[in-house]
Write a protein that holds these residues in place. Sequence first.
Motif, PDB file in Angstrom:
ATOM      1  N   PHE A 189       0.822  -1.207   0.000  1.00 35.39           N
ATOM      2  CA  PHE A 189       0.000   0.000   0.000  1.00 35.39           C
ATOM      3  C   PHE A 189       0.856   1.256   0.000  1.00 35.39           C
ATOM      4  O   PHE A 189       0.605   2.197  -0.760  1.00 35.39           O
ATOM      5  N   LEU A 210       2.772   6.105  -2.410  1.00 31.75           N
ATOM      6  CA  LEU A 210       3.903   7.015  -2.612  1.00 31.75           C
ATOM      7  C   LEU A 210       4.229   7.172  -4.102  1.00 31.75           C
ATOM      8  O   LEU A 210       4.642   8.255  -4.539  1.00 31.75           O
ATOM      9  N   LYS A 236       1.989   7.107  -6.443  1.00 28.17           N
ATOM     10  CA  LYS A 236       0.949   8.051  -6.893  1.00 28.17           C
ATOM     11  C   LYS A 236       1.294   9.473  -6.476  1.00 28.17           C
ATOM     12  O   LYS A 236       1.110  10.424  -7.248  1.00 28.17           O
ATOM     13  N   ALA A 237       1.761   9.628  -5.243  1.00 30.77           N
ATOM     14  CA  ALA A 237       2.134  10.959  -4.752  1.00 30.77           C
ATOM     15  C   ALA A 237       3.221  11.563  -5.636  1.00 30.77           C
ATOM     16  O   ALA A 237       3.163  12.745  -6.000  1.00 30.77           O
ATOM     17  N   MET A 295       2.131  13.105  -8.853  1.00 35.16           N
ATOM     18  CA  MET A 295       1.469  14.407  -8.779  1.00 35.16           C
ATOM     19  C   MET A 295       2.476  15.528  -8.975  1.00 35.16           C
ATOM     20  O   MET A 295       2.110  16.644  -9.323  1.00 35.16           O
ATOM     21  N   GLY A 352      -7.425   2.757  -2.296  1.00 35.31           N
ATOM     22  CA  GLY A 352      -6.546   3.854  -1.914  1.00 35.31           C
ATOM     23  C   GLY A 352      -6.649   4.212  -0.436  1.00 35.31           C
ATOM     24  O   GLY A 352      -6.080   5.212   0.004  1.00 35.31           O
ATOM     25  N   VAL A 353      -7.370   3.403   0.322  1.00 32.72           N
ATOM     26  CA  VAL A 353      -7.475   3.603   1.778  1.00 32.72           C
ATOM     27  C   VAL A 353      -6.685   2.477   2.455  1.00 32.72           C
ATOM     28  O   VAL A 353      -6.917   1.306   2.168  1.00 32.72           O
ATOM     29  N   PRO A 354      -5.766   2.807   3.338  1.00 29.90           N
ATOM     30  CA  PRO A 354      -5.005   1.741   3.986  1.00 29.90           C
ATOM     31  C   PRO A 354      -5.905   0.873   4.862  1.00 29.90           C
ATOM     32  O   PRO A 354      -6.756   1.389   5.583  1.00 29.90           O
ATOM     33  N   GLU A 359      -0.806   5.761  12.121  1.00 25.57           N
ATOM     34  CA  GLU A 359       0.318   6.134  11.261  1.00 25.57           C
ATOM     35  C   GLU A 359      -0.061   6.098   9.781  1.00 25.57           C
ATOM     36  O   GLU A 359       0.198   7.047   9.040  1.00 25.57           O
ATOM     37  N   MET A 360      -0.675   4.991   9.365  1.00 25.32           N
ATOM     38  CA  MET A 360      -1.024   4.867   7.944  1.00 25.32           C
ATOM     39  C   MET A 360      -2.071   5.902   7.550  1.00 25.32           C
ATOM     40  O   MET A 360      -2.036   6.446   6.448  1.00 25.32           O
ATOM     41  N   LYS A 390      -0.281   9.367   7.414  1.00 26.42           N
ATOM     42  CA  LYS A 390       0.643   9.418   6.288  1.00 26.42           C
ATOM     43  C   LYS A 390      -0.090   9.430   4.950  1.00 26.42           C
ATOM     44  O   LYS A 390       0.269  10.172   4.035  1.00 26.42           O
ATOM     45  N   ASN A 391      -1.130   8.617   4.848  1.00 33.90           N
ATOM     46  CA  ASN A 391      -1.815   8.542   3.559  1.00 33.90           C
ATOM     47  C   ASN A 391      -2.525   9.847   3.211  1.00 33.90           C
ATOM     48  O   ASN A 391      -2.684  10.175   2.033  1.00 33.90           O
ATOM     49  N   TRP A 402       0.198  11.696   1.589  1.00 29.02           N
ATOM     50  CA  TRP A 402       0.524  11.112   0.286  1.00 29.02           C
ATOM     51  C   TRP A 402      -0.544  11.447  -0.760  1.00 29.02           C
ATOM     52  O   TRP A 402      -0.229  11.702  -1.923  1.00 29.02           O
ATOM     53  N   MET A 403      -1.796  11.432  -0.323  1.00 28.03           N
ATOM     54  CA  MET A 403      -2.871  11.739  -1.276  1.00 28.03           C
ATOM     55  C   MET A 403      -2.813  13.188  -1.760  1.00 28.03           C
ATOM     56  O   MET A 403      -3.378  13.520  -2.795  1.00 28.03           O
ATOM     57  N   SER A 404      -2.159  14.035  -0.986  1.00 26.10           N
ATOM     58  CA  SER A 404      -1.974  15.431  -1.400  1.00 26.10           C
ATOM     59  C   SER A 404      -0.672  15.630  -2.154  1.00 26.10           C
ATOM     60  O   SER A 404      -0.287  16.766  -2.465  1.00 26.10           O
ATOM     61  N   GLY A 405       0.039  14.537  -2.399  1.00 28.01           N
ATOM     62  CA  GLY A 405       1.294  14.653  -3.150  1.00 28.01           C
ATOM     63  C   GLY A 405       2.491  15.003  -2.288  1.00 28.01           C
ATOM     64  O   GLY A 405       3.574  15.287  -2.799  1.00 28.01           O
ATOM     65  N   ILE A 406       2.303  14.972  -0.961  1.00 23.41           N
ATOM     66  CA  ILE A 406       3.406  15.282  -0.044  1.00 23.41           C
ATOM     67  C   ILE A 406       4.077  13.972   0.370  1.00 23.41           C
ATOM     68  O   ILE A 406       3.402  13.054   0.839  1.00 23.41           O
ATOM     69  N   ILE A 407       5.386  13.913   0.214  1.00 22.17           N
ATOM     70  CA  ILE A 407       6.118  12.682   0.520  1.00 22.17           C
ATOM     71  C   ILE A 407       7.035  12.900   1.720  1.00 22.17           C
ATOM     72  O   ILE A 407       7.725  13.904   1.799  1.00 22.17           O
TER      73      ILE A 407
END
Lengths: 175, 175, 175, 175, 175
Positions: C69, C74, C76-77, C80, D121-123, D162-163, D166-167, D170-175
Amino acid sequence: MTSFTKGVIPSTEKFDGSSLRVLIVHTRWNYEIVEALVRGATETMTSEYNVKAENISIQSVSGSYELPFAAQSLIKASKMGTQWFNVVICIGVLIKGSTMHFEYIAEAVSQGIMRVSLDSGVPVVFGVLTCLNDEQALERAGLGDRESKHNHGIDWGRCAVEMGVKNCKWMSGII
Amino acid sequence: MTSFTKGVIPSTEKFDGSSLRVLIVHTRWNYEIVEALVRGATETMTSEYNVKAENISIQSVSGSYELPFAAQSLIKASKMGTQWFNVVICIGVLIKGSTMHFEYIAEAVSQGIMRVSLDSGVPVVFGVLTCLNDEQALERAGLGDRESKHNHGIDWGRCAVEMGVKNCKWMSGII
Amino acid sequence: MTSFTKGVIPSTEKFDGSSLRVLIVHTRWNYEIVEALVRGATETMTSEYNVKAENISIQSVSGSYELPFAAQSLIKASKMGTQWFNVVICIGVLIKGSTMHFEYIAEAVSQGIMRVSLDSGVPVVFGVLTCLNDEQALERAGLGDRESKHNHGIDWGRCAVEMGVKNCKWMSGII
Amino acid sequence: MTSFTKGVIPSTEKFDGSSLRVLIVHTRWNYEIVEALVRGATETMTSEYNVKAENISIQSVSGSYELPFAAQSLIKASKMGTQWFNVVICIGVLIKGSTMHFEYIAEAVSQGIMRVSLDSGVPVVFGVLTCLNDEQALERAGLGDRESKHNHGIDWGRCAVEMGVKNCKWMSGII
Amino acid sequence: MTSFTKGVIPSTEKFDGSSLRVLIVHTRWNYEIVEALVRGATETMTSEYNVKAENISIQSVSGSYELPFAAQSLIKASKMGTQWFNVVICIGVLIKGSTMHFEYIAEAVSQGIMRVSLDSGVPVVFGVLTCLNDEQALERAGLGDRESKHNHGIDWGRCAVEMGVKNCKWMSGII
């Protein structure tokens, strides 16, 4: 122990296979056994269910790993024409050897054939024997010396006609 | 016990590989064995089926887990050009070690190669040996000391030509 | 018995990792072992292939089941933004315990990582040790007392650079 | 033998769960054990990470085979509204019986939950114990008599926060 | 050892099945056992949950491998009409034989039924016994001589009503 009748009972419905188009894809490994199974399936469909011999397309591939791909590709090919295959039977014989080949092929093929049937909407009968020795394979093709021998191709032929006829109804929304 | 002929019988059709484009993806683990298998496949395709040497693209990856991805990515790459690969052979040698690495890799790769073939519509031959010891791997590459040794690459080459030629027909709706 | 050289031979190509962007996702179970593996992969990529340290993103999750997952999300991130990850390494250490947890996690994760790589088009290296005891895990991280110890992270780093570089070509249609 | 610290180390990041929405789907087989696991997960999330009790939706199904479907369907339901679930925990307890039920359910559920997380896309945290006897199940729920007992729900709660956090990044494109 | 109550506890909710439409697909292998299981499921749904007998469609296939396809195809058929099936129960009995048929069928079917439920959005109850001998099958159908016998069809009927009712809510976005 209470006992029960082993084996499969026939459907209460009578199936007319006279308009069915059937694809058999079989392997050429352990061919004498495969041939008996293909014959068992074919003769059952034509003699018991009026499937027309000319409506049974028999195609071969080398080994069992090729069965799912061939089934998928031939289903697609039939859909380009005017007469789709109504049902497919994949026939092969896997026998345990000294490496792990048997296990990984059997697993990939049993899952692969399932995928092809669910993806395509065409029922695909799993006619692959997964035997631990030669004797088991012979017996299940109706060959060999044992009393209990039984050609499983007969069961697959029956199953194919039933699934082909039923799926035609289901595809029209009739339950 | 009734006996039967083991092994695979050739197709009754003669296949002309002269216009086929073939991809071989092989690993570099246990490379002497892999090399013999690749050579067996290649020589069989060129000498028995007129596949042109320049139409066989040979690519390598590190280990077997990379085979499905490389096959998929190279198939996609070929589709960007004018000449698609008609068939792929994935060649690798997995040998049982002391951890469970062998089992999980073998399972994922045998399922992964199946997926790539079904997803892409390009037949992918499973040329991965899954051996319990070194001797088994050598013997199946036609190496080692045993009389029964046989280079499985030969079988994979034959299988590839057949699947490549047949799938060209199937893609055109010819059964 | 005829013998052969075990292990993996290097590619004949030299790979330049200087423009690669690499994601490492690792677990925090058995962390001392994981840490050694991550370090092995990272140092190999930077010292042998000129991968820039700032182009290696190291992310952690709790356990191995989270790896597929996190890798997918990541990837996908990164898509973007302007700079995609060219390759991913998933690193974890599973050790057989008294329940069946090990087996089901290992199976789901080895299949899950394969799926993520095939779905995303980004190669994902399977850096998960599946060990039957602690000693096996230590040895494969280059730790412990045995002569035969070898840090598998080194292999994963090499594999990652190769797959990352090659896939960039393949995505452009170059074979 | 060189030793190492077993178990999982915490993340170096502090996670704030105060805006997380969490779904727990649990079974009702072996309910006393399941209940302890659910409580362990819930209390950990609320007390350690400030997850609001009213943001934890607890749903039940009969057995473990229902977990993937329920998770998928509830995720879809949440997406119809304004507040999606950020993370899901599937909790169940499978114990080996005399048939092969345990094995096939465990396999299908561990793969099914993986699929749901990758598809949606949901942990989804895999909180299913796969035990060979009752004692193992009790111990892993923090019950029973052994010193080594530990409620795994605590780990799942931590993992979920945590997941989830973090997700969101990640969904906003931030790593 | 601390003990706990085995088995499944009922939901705290009362489910009204009076508007549910249920599909049962069952095999015809080991039919006496299958029949008892179907009856157990049917009687439970009608007597305990007010499911109307005329809203239960009972369809048969030959063997367990056909269950996922039939379920998928019948779900599609129902969606062509005005009244979708709200839930499906697949019922079959697999008993270990001398070949590996049992293992590969059980694996493909348990994964196939999971896929159909996740693909279709209709819950499908896994009512397939995977037994190592006849006695186990009889006992789980409420037949045979043992005190511990229990018809699992009863559990599947309860599970089906619950999943059918809950999924109607979930599909409307109600959690």
